[in-house]
Every structure is written in structure tokens, then in C-alpha cells.
Write an enzyme that holds these catalytic residues in place. Structure first.
Site, PDB file in Angstrom:
ATOM      1  N   SER A  19       0.854  -1.185   0.000  1.00  9.89           N
ATOM      2  CA  SER A  19       0.000   0.000   0.000  1.00  9.89           C
ATOM      3  C   SER A  19       0.891   1.236   0.000  1.00  9.89           C
ATOM      4  O   SER A  19       1.544   1.536   1.003  1.00  9.89           O
ATOM      5  CB  SER A  19      -0.910   0.008   1.233  1.00  9.89           C
TER       6      SER A  19
ATOM      7  N   LYS B 270      -7.273   1.585  -3.081  1.00  7.75           N
ATOM      8  CA  LYS B 270      -6.890   1.103  -1.754  1.00  7.75           C
ATOM      9  C   LYS B 270      -7.005   2.217  -0.713  1.00  7.75           C
ATOM     10  O   LYS B 270      -7.435   1.989   0.421  1.00  7.75           O
ATOM     11  CB  LYS B 270      -5.470   0.543  -1.780  1.00  7.75           C
TER      12      LYS B 270
ATOM     13  N   LYS C  40      -0.316   4.960   8.483  1.00  6.86           N
ATOM     14  CA  LYS C  40       0.368   5.264   7.216  1.00  6.86           C
ATOM     15  C   LYS C  40      -0.649   5.489   6.111  1.00  6.86           C
ATOM     16  O   LYS C  40      -0.559   6.451   5.330  1.00  6.86           O
ATOM     17  CB  LYS C  40       1.310   4.123   6.842  1.00  6.86           C
TER      18      LYS C  40
END
Length: 292
Positions: free
Chosen positions: A97, A171, A239
Site C-alpha cells: 500500500s 486502496k 500510514k
């Protein structure tokens, strides 16, 4: 399905079961992990263990990587020699990701070297990785995706969202929904518990209704039992929330719910020093508000 020679880079919480499923599907697999001991169980299942990331990819038709962030992906590709060691025409499938901009940059640099690229991040956590039911959001050339899809189907359900970078964009959108929903489930759970209700019965009562979800059932149970053994770490969720807010700024849009949840994960991970708990531990940040 035709067997392919695949190099798999990163055999941590997610990568190890994903690599195992590729072996079960009959592919020849070469694996590498920064900490070799995390790759060794796969050797017992038939995978070859490479001494370096560059060694792992030399003969592979496809290279799959799932590591912590965009900086780690770039280091693999251009620092540790993966891009230079891949054979011409091979496909690099990045299931990490990272940001859409990083994915587009990697795709362009690999194309200049005669290599192909898909950004294909996943959702479903360790349970989805183990069961081969991951949601796989792919960005990149359609023909490249079509070639890689039979391999990706051994890991879950791949869907091409669009051009390079759009897999990562999907995502981020997914993680916005996950983070915000975890926050909502934490508040609902605390509300029921504080009023004397049974949180397990509450979750059962909502099954099949509009408010039901996998997050309510799975993470609500984690919150109720205070079991925050990581399936997806809070540090990784932070994150992702940071990247969501950064992407929103780049697109000149406001995402107030995502920004608020980002701040709460910042508190959980840094102020409360709980980076390695499951992201459902956002519940603890909520509990901790009474003490702050």
C-alpha cells in the site's frame, strides 16, 4: 492454469500466507524476506529461498512484492537491484500500500527498462490472505492485468480499476472506509457497553441490517474482548490515513472524516505508543479520552 515462475518479496504477516497459496496453486516460487527466518517455513513447503531480493527475481516471469511502504518498494526496485535483475518483459506486481504518485513513478521507471508494472494492493487482512479471498485492486495496462489475473486469482478476487496508480487510489478509498468504520464501531461498542448492554448480543442483533459489516462483527468482537493481536497493525493504518489526507490535499478536496480518524490513529500510535496493536485498537484511543 499454467504454472509460472514467481518471485515473492516480503513474507511477513500478509506475504507468508499469500506465498503459500501460490505454492498450493502449483507455481514455482522463489521467496525473499529481509529477515530470512520469516521465509524459511515456505522453504519447507517447496519454495526456493533466495539470499537477496535481486537473486530472487532473475528468472521469474512475475515478481510480487508486499512490503511496508513506498520507500521500501523503491529501495527494493532501485536500491537493492530488483529492477536491474529482472528479465526483459517480466511483470512487477506491487501489492504493497503506497501512494498513487509513487506507483505511477515506479511504472514509468520500469517501463523505461523494458519491464511491466501493476499496482495491486489488497484488502482483507491476514484472514483474507490465508483464505485466498483478498480484494485485489489493480492499476495498470489492461493486457498486463489480463496476463497476471490467473496468478492473482490464487490470492483472491482481482479487479482492474484503471491505469497505473488507480489501484492505490482504490486502496486509499478502501482504507478510508475501514478506518472511519472502525471509529464508528468503537463508538457504538462503547455506547452499548456504557449503557449496560451486552456488546455480543448487540452485534448479533444487527446482523443482516444496514449497519452490519465485517468490521462490526470481527473488530467489534476484538474491542469487546480487548484482543488486539494484529491482523493489520495500527501503524500501517496510520500510514494509510496519512496517505489519504495527502492525496486529498493533492486533489484539492476535503475529507473531514478521514482527517479526524487520522488524528486519532496518530494519538494511538505515537502518544499512546501502540503501533503494533491491531487497527481495531482505535477503541483504546476512545477509552483513553476519558483519562486525557
Amino acid at each position: 492454469m499454467t504454472s509460472r515462475h514467481i518471485a515473492f518479496l516480503g513474507t511477513g504477516l500478509m506475504g507468508a500466507p499469500m506465498a503459500e497459496n501460490l505454492l498450493k496453486a502449483g507455481h514455482r516460487l522463489t521467496v525473499w524476506n529481509r529477515s530470512r527466518e520469516k521465509a524459511e517455513p515456505l522453504g519447507k513447503l517447496g519454495a526456493e529461498i533466495a539470499a537477496s531480493a535481486a537473486d530472487a527475481v532473475r528468472e521469474a516471469d512475475m515478481v510480487i512484492a508486499i512490503v511496508s511502504n513506498g520507500e521500501a518498494v523503491a529501495d527494493l526496485l532501485f536500491g537493492q537491484g530488483v529492477a536491474a535483475s529482472m528479465k526483459s518483459g517480466a511483470i512487477f506486481i506491487d501489492m504493497s500500500s503506497i501512494t498513487p504518485a509513487e506507483a505511477r513513478d515506479h511504472a514509468e521507471r520500469l517501463e523505461a527498462l523494458g519491464l511491466r508494472h501493476l499496482d495491486a494492493p489488497v484488502s482483507g487482512g491476514t484472514k483474507g490472505a490465508e483464505a485466498a479471498t483478498l480484494a485485489i485492486m489493480a492499476g495498470g495496462d489492461e493486457a498486463t492485468f489480463d496476463e497476471a489475473a490467473p496468478v492473482l486469482k490464487a490470492l483472491g478476487r482481482p479487479v482492474r480499476v484503471g491505469a497505473s496508480g488507480t489501484g492505490q487510489l482504490a486502496k486509499l478509498a478502501n482504507q478510508a472506509i475501514v478506518g472511519i468504520t472502525i471509529g464508528a464501531v468503537a463508538e457504538a461498542t462503547l455506547l452499548v457497553q456504557s449503557g449496560g448492554g451486552n456488546a455480543e448480543a448487540f452485534r448479533d442483533a444487527l446482523k443482516g441490517g444496514f449497519a452490519d459489516s465485517a468490521i462490526l462483527q470481527l473488530h467489534g468482537r476484538r474491542m469487546d474482548t480487548r484482543d488486539f493481536t494484529p491482523g493489520a497493525k495500527s501503524s500501517i493504518q496510520l500510514k494509510d490515513m496519512n496517505n489519504i489526507v495527502k492525496e486529498a490535499d493533492a486533489l484539492a478536496i476535503e475529507l473531514p472524516l478521514a482527517a479526524s480518524i487520522r488524528e486519532r490513529y496518530e494519538t494511538l500510535v505515537h502518544a499512546m505508543n501502540e503501533p503494533d496493536l491491531d487497527h481495531a485498537a482505535l477503541y483504546l484511543e476512545l477509552i483513553g479520552r476519558a483519562k486525557r
